[in-house]
Design an enzyme around this catalytic site. Structure first.
Site, mmCIF file in Angstrom:
data_model
loop_
_atom_site.group_PDB
_atom_site.id
_atom_site.type_symbol
_atom_site.label_atom_id
_atom_site.label_comp_id
_atom_site.label_asym_id
_atom_site.label_seq_id
_atom_site.Cartn_x
_atom_site.Cartn_y
_atom_site.Cartn_z
ATOM 1 N N ASN A 96 0.822 -1.230 -0.058
ATOM 2 C CA ASN A 96 0.079 0.059 -0.013
ATOM 3 C C ASN A 96 0.818 1.094 0.116
ATOM 4 O O ASN A 96 2.038 1.117 0.644
ATOM 5 C CB ASN A 96 -1.017 -0.070 1.223
ATOM 6 N N HIS A 119 0.855 5.088 1.062
ATOM 7 C CA HIS A 119 0.229 5.997 2.263
ATOM 8 C C HIS A 119 0.888 7.610 2.080
ATOM 9 O O HIS A 119 2.192 7.706 2.145
ATOM 10 C CB HIS A 119 0.381 5.603 3.665
ATOM 11 N N SER A 152 5.019 6.706 2.281
ATOM 12 C CA SER A 152 5.422 5.631 2.832
ATOM 13 C C SER A 152 4.577 4.668 1.932
ATOM 14 O O SER A 152 3.545 4.424 1.491
ATOM 15 C CB SER A 152 4.760 5.270 4.115
ATOM 16 N N ASP A 181 -2.992 0.637 7.471
ATOM 17 C CA ASP A 181 -1.553 1.551 7.575
ATOM 18 C C ASP A 181 -0.485 0.767 8.731
ATOM 19 O O ASP A 181 0.007 1.555 9.110
ATOM 20 C CB ASP A 181 -1.798 2.829 7.846
HETATM 21 C C1 GRF Z 1 -2.971 8.421 -2.835
HETATM 22 O O1 GRF Z 1 -2.709 9.776 -2.099
HETATM 23 C C2 GRF Z 1 -2.319 7.261 -1.908
HETATM 24 O O2 GRF Z 1 -1.172 7.477 -1.080
HETATM 25 C C3 GRF Z 1 -3.590 7.046 -1.100
HETATM 26 O O3 GRF Z 1 -4.808 7.017 -1.881
HETATM 27 C C4 GRF Z 1 -4.173 8.146 -3.009
HETATM 28 C C5 GRF Z 1 -4.488 7.475 -4.359
HETATM 29 O O4 GRF Z 1 -4.643 8.336 -5.307
HETATM 30 N N1 GRF Z 1 -3.370 5.731 -0.442
HETATM 31 P P1 GRF Z 1 -4.544 8.113 -6.515
HETATM 32 O O5 GRF Z 1 -6.010 7.437 -6.925
HETATM 33 O O6 GRF Z 1 -3.599 7.114 -7.058
HETATM 34 O O7 GRF Z 1 -4.460 9.174 -7.445
#
Ligand code: GRF
Length: 240
Positions: A130, A132, A164, A173
């Site tokens: 994932n 974050h 991260s 997370d």
């Molecule tokens: C990103 O900021 C990611 O860190 C979080 O969700 C958002 C997704 O953005 N988990 P996208 O859909 O890739 O534009």
């Protein structure tokens, strides 16, 4: 053969040996919204910077940008949500089945707003990543998503934030962090300006980390087949 395969053939002579011998990593994406991280990874596959194949895109949101992007890129994609799969168990099984059907090696959560089910987590243990938009363990967990993360960072008066990438377990997370990039917080930042600066770094970090996994420079428990014995360097704060 998809476009990603075609473009990876356009590499220079020095890389030809790697092209012949390297192993391809199949990527399965779970994404709920825009899919810009997914797109950055797909673009890296197409340019040859990442030795991987975007094998399947799954979204719980039929209107997601992620599904629209997948269609544009001719990547197999599925809308799998609670409308067709009322119970979390049935949704979990449908997602797992789609990932297996497309021979996925690594599952990428690219803005996926649901918890991954236990069957999928078990089958892909140590191979679900994932991203974050903060420096975990700070500003993570329930309720910490989207603009809320950046609002919390500004409210706490942080001088820096970041990105991260971590392994996924049953809690939001919480799994081990495998890579981080730091991003400065500016005095005049709004949540939106900060989000944009962080997102730019997300787009750089995710493909870079995946390529390090393919080349065996970052080890994750669920993917050990990609070791190529190559070396490389970067200024990213990577915890292998
Ligand atoms: C990103 O900021 C990611 O860190 C979080 O969700 C958002 C997704 O953005 N988990 P996208 O859909 O890739 O534009």
């Amino acid at each position: 053969m998809n476009r990603c395969h075609d473009q990876r053939r356009q590499v220079n002579a020095a890389e030809r040996h790697d092209v012949v011998h390297r192993r391809e990593m199949n990527l399965g994406f779970l994404a709920s919204h825009n899919g810009s991280n997914m797109q950055a990874i797909v673009d890296a596959c197409k340019s040859g910077a990442l030795w991987a194949v975007p094998a399947v895109v799954i979204s719980n949101n039929s209107d997601s940008g992620a599904l629209a992007r997948a269609r544009r890129e001719s990547i197999p994609c599925y809308y799998l949500g609670s409308k067709a799969h009322a119970s979390p168990e049935s949704l979990d099984e449908a997602i797992l089945e789609a990932l297996l059907r497309h021979s996925v090696d690594i599952v990428i959560l690219a803005g996926y707003m649901k918890k991954v089910g236990s069957k999928t987590l078990r089958r892909f243990a140590g191979a679900v990543l994932n991203i974050h938009p903060a420096l975990l363990p700070k500003f993570g967990g329930k309720g910490m998503y989207g603009i809320h993360v950046h609002e919390a960072v500004l409210a706490a008066g942080e001088k820096e934030t970041g990105v991260s990438i971590h392994l996924v377990d049953e809690e939001y997370d919480r799994g081990p962090v495998i890579a981080q990039t730091r991003v400065p917080v500016m005095p005049d930042d709004t949540p939106e300006t900060l989000a944009a600066r962080v997102l730019e770094q997300e787009h750089a970090l995710f493909p870079e980390v995946l390529q390090k996994i393919v080349r065996g420079e970052i080890a994750i428990p669920g993917y050990s087949k990609g070791k190529q014995g190559c070396s490389g360097s970067s200024d990213t704060d990577v915890k292998a």
